[in-house]
Write a protein that holds these residues in place. Structure first.
Motif, PDB file in Angstrom:
ATOM      1  N   LEU A 167       1.240   5.980 -12.326  1.00 50.09           N
ATOM      2  CA  LEU A 167       1.135   5.979 -10.871  1.00 50.09           C
ATOM      3  C   LEU A 167       2.260   5.160 -10.236  1.00 50.09           C
ATOM      4  N   LYS A 168       2.575   4.016 -10.825  1.00 51.79           N
ATOM      5  CA  LYS A 168       3.670   3.185 -10.308  1.00 51.79           C
ATOM      6  C   LYS A 168       5.000   3.938 -10.432  1.00 51.79           C
ATOM      7  N   TRP A 169       5.190   4.632 -11.544  1.00 53.38           N
ATOM      8  CA  TRP A 169       6.408   5.435 -11.732  1.00 53.38           C
ATOM      9  C   TRP A 169       6.486   6.529 -10.658  1.00 53.38           C
ATOM     10  N   LEU A 170       5.346   7.188 -10.379  1.00 54.21           N
ATOM     11  CA  LEU A 170       5.325   8.215  -9.335  1.00 54.21           C
ATOM     12  C   LEU A 170       5.680   7.622  -7.968  1.00 54.21           C
ATOM     13  N   ASN A 223       9.536   6.675  -7.932  1.00 51.47           N
ATOM     14  CA  ASN A 223      10.462   7.799  -8.085  1.00 51.47           C
ATOM     15  C   ASN A 223      10.088   8.999  -7.220  1.00 51.47           C
ATOM     16  N   ARG A 224       9.291   8.761  -6.210  1.00 49.40           N
ATOM     17  CA  ARG A 224       8.751   9.836  -5.374  1.00 49.40           C
ATOM     18  C   ARG A 224       9.832  10.747  -4.798  1.00 49.40           C
ATOM     19  N   GLU A 225      10.835  10.184  -4.166  1.00 45.67           N
ATOM     20  CA  GLU A 225      11.858  11.018  -3.508  1.00 45.67           C
ATOM     21  C   GLU A 225      12.646  11.859  -4.510  1.00 45.67           C
ATOM     22  N   ALA A 226      13.095  11.252  -5.590  1.00 44.02           N
ATOM     23  CA  ALA A 226      13.869  11.986  -6.598  1.00 44.02           C
ATOM     24  C   ALA A 226      13.004  13.046  -7.279  1.00 44.02           C
ATOM     25  N   ASN A 227      11.768  12.694  -7.609  1.00 45.15           N
ATOM     26  CA  ASN A 227      10.864  13.657  -8.252  1.00 45.15           C
ATOM     27  C   ASN A 227      10.631  14.860  -7.354  1.00 45.15           C
ATOM     28  N   TRP A 228      10.365  14.590  -6.073  1.00 44.28           N
ATOM     29  CA  TRP A 228      10.062  15.680  -5.151  1.00 44.28           C
ATOM     30  C   TRP A 228      11.276  16.583  -4.947  1.00 44.28           C
ATOM     31  N   SER A 233       0.853  -1.175   0.000  1.00 47.14           N
ATOM     32  CA  SER A 233       0.000   0.000   0.000  1.00 47.14           C
ATOM     33  C   SER A 233       0.896   1.234   0.000  1.00 47.14           C
ATOM     34  N   TYR A 234       0.512   2.227  -0.785  1.00 44.57           N
ATOM     35  CA  TYR A 234       1.306   3.449  -0.913  1.00 44.57           C
ATOM     36  C   TYR A 234       0.383   4.647  -0.785  1.00 44.57           C
ATOM     37  N   ARG A 235       0.897   5.684  -0.121  1.00 47.35           N
ATOM     38  CA  ARG A 235       0.146   6.929   0.011  1.00 47.35           C
ATOM     39  C   ARG A 235       0.932   8.036  -0.668  1.00 47.35           C
ATOM     40  N   LEU A 236       0.256   8.727  -1.575  1.00 42.86           N
ATOM     41  CA  LEU A 236       0.872   9.821  -2.320  1.00 42.86           C
ATOM     42  C   LEU A 236       0.167  11.124  -1.978  1.00 42.86           C
ATOM     43  N   ALA A 237       0.951  12.145  -1.666  1.00 39.45           N
ATOM     44  CA  ALA A 237       0.386  13.456  -1.363  1.00 39.45           C
ATOM     45  C   ALA A 237      -0.327  14.002  -2.595  1.00 39.45           C
ATOM     46  N   ILE A 238      -1.477  14.620  -2.376  1.00 41.82           N
ATOM     47  CA  ILE A 238      -2.235  15.192  -3.483  1.00 41.82           C
ATOM     48  C   ILE A 238      -1.428  16.301  -4.152  1.00 41.82           C
ATOM     49  N   GLU A 239      -0.695  17.063  -3.370  1.00 47.67           N
ATOM     50  CA  GLU A 239       0.166  18.104  -3.951  1.00 47.67           C
ATOM     51  C   GLU A 239       1.155  17.475  -4.933  1.00 47.67           C
ATOM     52  N   TYR A 240       1.760  16.369  -4.561  1.00 49.23           N
ATOM     53  CA  TYR A 240       2.706  15.660  -5.435  1.00 49.23           C
ATOM     54  C   TYR A 240       2.015  15.234  -6.727  1.00 49.23           C
ATOM     55  N   LEU A 241       0.828  14.655  -6.604  1.00 52.71           N
ATOM     56  CA  LEU A 241       0.094  14.232  -7.793  1.00 52.71           C
ATOM     57  C   LEU A 241      -0.266  15.433  -8.668  1.00 52.71           C
ATOM     58  N   ARG A 242      -0.638  16.534  -8.048  1.00 55.91           N
ATOM     59  CA  ARG A 242      -1.027  17.730  -8.807  1.00 55.91           C
ATOM     60  C   ARG A 242       0.144  18.311  -9.577  1.00 55.91           C
ATOM     61  N   VAL A 243       1.301  18.443  -8.924  1.00 53.30           N
ATOM     62  CA  VAL A 243       2.426  19.074  -9.608  1.00 53.30           C
ATOM     63  C   VAL A 243       3.070  18.141 -10.637  1.00 53.30           C
ATOM     64  N   PHE A 244       2.783  16.841 -10.544  1.00 55.50           N
ATOM     65  CA  PHE A 244       3.272  15.884 -11.529  1.00 55.50           C
ATOM     66  C   PHE A 244       2.136  15.340 -12.383  1.00 55.50           C
ATOM     67  N   SER A 245       1.083  16.112 -12.538  1.00 53.07           N
ATOM     68  CA  SER A 245      -0.032  15.698 -13.384  1.00 53.07           C
ATOM     69  C   SER A 245       0.485  15.388 -14.790  1.00 53.07           C
ATOM     70  N   PRO A 246      -0.017  14.310 -15.403  1.00 53.25           N
ATOM     71  CA  PRO A 246       0.428  13.961 -16.754  1.00 53.25           C
ATOM     72  C   PRO A 246      -0.235  14.789 -17.845  1.00 53.25           C
ATOM     73  N   SER A 247      -0.955  15.807 -17.487  1.00 53.99           N
ATOM     74  CA  SER A 247      -1.668  16.617 -18.478  1.00 53.99           C
ATOM     75  C   SER A 247      -0.709  17.469 -19.310  1.00 53.99           C
ATOM     76  N   ALA A 248      -1.154  17.826 -20.496  1.00 58.27           N
ATOM     77  CA  ALA A 248      -0.370  18.719 -21.353  1.00 58.27           C
ATOM     78  C   ALA A 248      -0.241  20.098 -20.717  1.00 58.27           C
ATOM     79  N   GLU A 249      -1.231  20.485 -19.920  1.00 59.30           N
ATOM     80  CA  GLU A 249      -1.186  21.774 -19.229  1.00 59.30           C
ATOM     81  C   GLU A 249       0.014  21.861 -18.293  1.00 59.30           C
TER      82      GLU A 249
END
Length: 127
Positions: free
Chosen positions: A92-95, A98-103, A27-43
């Motif tokens: 999601l698995k990549w996030l 690679n959570r620590e390095a990405n952050w 089980s993994y918990r990801l901060a919503i802020e982390y997900l937001r700033v790494f959104s896969p969207s073109a935006e």
């Protein structure tokens, strides 16, 4: 080999974290802020290397909704209005992996830009 599909998806509203649980018991918990700033969207990511838009002021972002998209992704509806990225199981698995390095890289980019995780102006919350 494709990433495993979560058997559990739970939004912890108070902690602002998305929990992904898998059949193997992990089980993994990801901060919503982390997900937001790494959104896969073109935006956020742009349409190629070097076209990314640095996301700032997202420290207190939360989720309004989570929508499954077929058998391959989740669409996260953030409370700042952003909802255009599809979070595939692979991404999601990549996030997770690679959570620590990405952050760390994100924080370095913020510092280099003289920007902050803190939102500008008055914070408005919906209860």
């Amino acid at each position: 080999m494709p990433a495993p599909i979560p058997t559990k998806v739970h939004y912890h509203k108070q902690a602002r974290e998305l929990e992904l649980g898998y059949a193997d018991g992990q089980s993994y918990r990801l901060a919503i802020e982390y997900l937001r700033v790494f959104s896969p969207s073109a935006e956020v990511r742009g349409h190629g290397k070097g076209q990314e838009t640095l996301q700032v002021g997202k420290k207190f972002v939360g989720l309004k909704d989570i929508t499954p998209t077929g058998r391959y992704a989740l669409k996260l509806h953030f409370d700042d209005g952003h909802d255009s990225g599809l979070f595939s199981w692979d991404y999601l698995k990549w996030l997770i992996d690679n959570r620590e390095a990405n952050w760390a890289e994100y924080l370095e980019r913020l510092e280099a830009a003289g920007a902050s995780r803190e939102p500008l102006g008055i914070e408005i919350r919906q209860l």
